[in-house]
Design a protein around this motif. Sequence first.
Motif: not given
Lengths: 278, 278, 278, 278
Positions: D237-238, B191, B274, D241, B227, D190-193, B38, D204-210, B230, D246
Amino acid sequence: MAERARVLIDCNDERGLVYRISKVFYDYELNIDSNREFVDKEAHKFFMRSVVTGEFDEKALQRDLKAAVPPEANVRVITPSRKKIVILATKESHALGDILIRHADGELEADIEAVIANREVLRDLVERFDIPFVYIPADGLEREEHEAKVLAELEKYAFDYMVLAKYMRILTPSFVSHYPGRIINIHHSFLPAFVGANPYKQAYERGVKIIGATAHFVTDDLDEGPIIAQDVIPVNHRFDWKDMQRAGRDVEKIVLSRALNLVLNDRVFIHGNKTIVF
Amino acid sequence: MAERARVLIDCNDERGLVYRISKVFYDYELNIDSNREFVDKEAHKFFMRSVVTGEFDEKALQRDLKAAVPPEANVRVITPSRKKIVILATKESHALGDILIRHADGELEADIEAVIANREVLRDLVERFDIPFVYIPADGLEREEHEAKVLAELEKYAFDYMVLAKYMRILTPSFVSHYPGRIINIHHSFLPAFVGANPYKQAYERGVKIIGATAHFVTDDLDEGPIIAQDVIPVNHRFDWKDMQRAGRDVEKIVLSRALNLVLNDRVFIHGNKTIVF
Amino acid sequence: MAERARVLIDCNDERGLVYRISKVFYDYELNIDSNREFVDKEAHKFFMRSVVTGEFDEKALQRDLKAAVPPEANVRVITPSRKKIVILATKESHALGDILIRHADGELEADIEAVIANREVLRDLVERFDIPFVYIPADGLEREEHEAKVLAELEKYAFDYMVLAKYMRILTPSFVSHYPGRIINIHHSFLPAFVGANPYKQAYERGVKIIGATAHFVTDDLDEGPIIAQDVIPVNHRFDWKDMQRAGRDVEKIVLSRALNLVLNDRVFIHGNKTIVF
Amino acid sequence: MAERARVLIDCNDERGLVYRISKVFYDYELNIDSNREFVDKEAHKFFMRSVVTGEFDEKALQRDLKAAVPPEANVRVITPSRKKIVILATKESHALGDILIRHADGELEADIEAVIANREVLRDLVERFDIPFVYIPADGLEREEHEAKVLAELEKYAFDYMVLAKYMRILTPSFVSHYPGRIINIHHSFLPAFVGANPYKQAYERGVKIIGATAHFVTDDLDEGPIIAQDVIPVNHRFDWKDMQRAGRDVEKIVLSRALNLVLNDRVFIHGNKTIVF
């Protein structure tokens, strides 16, 4: 000169494949934006999908990659261009409608060449989106006769994939053989599975708690081709069989759109009766 | 001589990385069983995880890979060996219990060196599994004093990762700095997000319809590290805040076990704040 | 005098049922904390679950409710008391372990009377929790002989439900008939369904993208009893059949615990081959 | 004379409510097809939704039910009739499109009176479905001036609910106060908000997974009204933002349609800042 390509390679596995392929990329001074490989160790098969950028002659790259891998390898260098699809439908609008909206929204990475249906009921919806609707009734025709008419119509279009958006007719092996690995179908699926008429009624009578949908490539073996995507939706005792059907439609449209998106992004390899989804 | 290794490389992106790395594999006559790369195009960072098999000198491979990539690269050649973990807990047993059962089952790819807790209540559960339980009470101690005792205890163990299985104490940056990228935490998430005391009560009062859990690496920034995984679980108006807490515990244990499994399989890169999860 | 009860009533539907039942509650000066009814309009069946509080004589309430509804009605007035379960297992620990941990945690609304197994391998795990483990080997015995021994053992316990936590033996209709509506089983399930040996291998070869689990009551019809709960877990091409089995185990344990919790909370009516889950 | 009604009652809880209400049903010789009650024990509030069939005078039933419950009770006897909605939108078509398709399909239990937008871009899509599109530009107008124009337009329609299908303008409390409990909004969560501009970039910058979506009633407190439905979609990660956006759109349209469906089925009570969803 191309600037960006998806490169898809699948072949028998052997030592040095990544090295030889990446050497070609290196010699072409390409950047590898993403890269995924998978080796099916049982079947000794190698799959690779790379996104490369740079400045390159597409045909030369294809040729040199081909030279770097075993002779039986499939090597595809796919440069950006919208794909084309045709859609076959019957009378249900949920799966078709979701694709039409995504298309209107510019979200679908494909042009819809035509919608072909064996009923007239969807004409209005399709034509609202200025997409050709072709009605080919099947009444009174042998299956082969009807398919011959559909095939004749299909010949008018240059398309990459055919999407069966709840096309309620069974395709003959002969029809399917014209478009190997290019027909995508969506169908409901259940735990346990139900065969025969009205599976929703059977699912209702069995008291299932989830209803699923499976998007797959169509092969000779009805509803048994390589699976691209699956998902489920929860139901409960308050659902009668029509509610279950309605819930089923929601998951069908989501799964078909997801599968179509994966295919249009060239993320799906067919591997025997399975898929590799990168 | 090793026969199998996970190779993890991350460095600044530059052309030819895959080529040079795969050349090393090729020269060592290694098979690549799986391979994922990646590139973070914004940050110009390259990440690669390969599983290779063959017959090779592990240190030599590490050295030659290091020579093939930019000098700042992290290159890890990880040969099979059970990892070691320590677990910090307080009084809740759900997350800890799931790890203990998976360990007893042989499913966890790690040995549990010890469970350290600031309460005594989990001793019985832990000792049932013949795992050392160390009680380090915090009562009457300054945070730093307590942490000094925990650190002294931790020094007795050679461990790869520290798992906070509902450890209800806030760690100081000084403590965290001893184990960069090696502490995994699980916490509830909602949320919208709720700060302050008893988030479940707040979530109940807000009438949320889902409750989540987040597993992450611990950094100085409390609950804000990279993270790993989740997930969420549905709730409804019939849940009082204790029911929500119970639902939350279920998703917490699932997410922590999933994250721990990913980390123990060396599938997780930390990339700034990340993660890249292969 | 009881202070709280779950009242469960099911009978043929007729006008005035809710009125007559709620009149009894009213006459007893009971508060209705929650109440759910469902009418199966096709089958003309009525189902109701109420949680009532107040001060009442349990037997008198039962008698007066019985008088208020059609003669064939099932009326259950269930006052708080921990239920008792026995668990049958073989050698897999995931489903059993999750129940043991929940029990140790005080989360399970039941006491575990015993674990009975046809293999010895789980003895250590079970006895760690101070729960009687009874080994009844089946080797060299006819199915009926083995079941006779299990039945003899079961007679020693007063239990409400029997949980098959991956009990890998097929029960005879005769055995099942001893415990109608009281045996809960968990089994894997797939889309599509696979019959025969090693379904995980079949699922792997079919390239499924989700793996499911179904918890159900056991009836004569193997794996075909009323479904209590179902769920799925996503898998992909990187899962070999053992990985699929591992994923399957995770969803099995979650679904079995969820189903058991529903049953222990008296939330599940059996209705023909279906369930009503309130 | 009506033949079928949804009866919704909410009031302070007191003993005998179900009895008195069901007595009315009984006296009217009504069948209760389904019935759900919920008591918020903390707030001492009672909620009930029944579906009744028979032959009855709707107004008389309403009056007699009102007489049977505390004076402050809300009693709604809703006989079958298609509800009417207006939709406010800006430029994104995903949420709007899904509603349009469901409407065209006959699946939506409502007529769409008009789509009002502060941009012109969605006109084409809306008019394809023969639904009035009203463009009310906001450029150069104070918020109150623009809202006054929208309110004037809204007065032309008799509608039950207003759906904000990605309407990108903040409504003033004054505007909202015209339609209490009748405006439904969808927004990402989002988690977190994340607060502030471009939450997807932050996610995106926080790298959330959901990534999640929340459908809720609009109150004065922006994005903080009673939640009707929530769901999430996995990302990794792929996803850059825009990919996250989307994915967010997909879950937004699903959650909004689900919430709208619940509301149109009269399944949702507003209870302070929460909802009861039967």
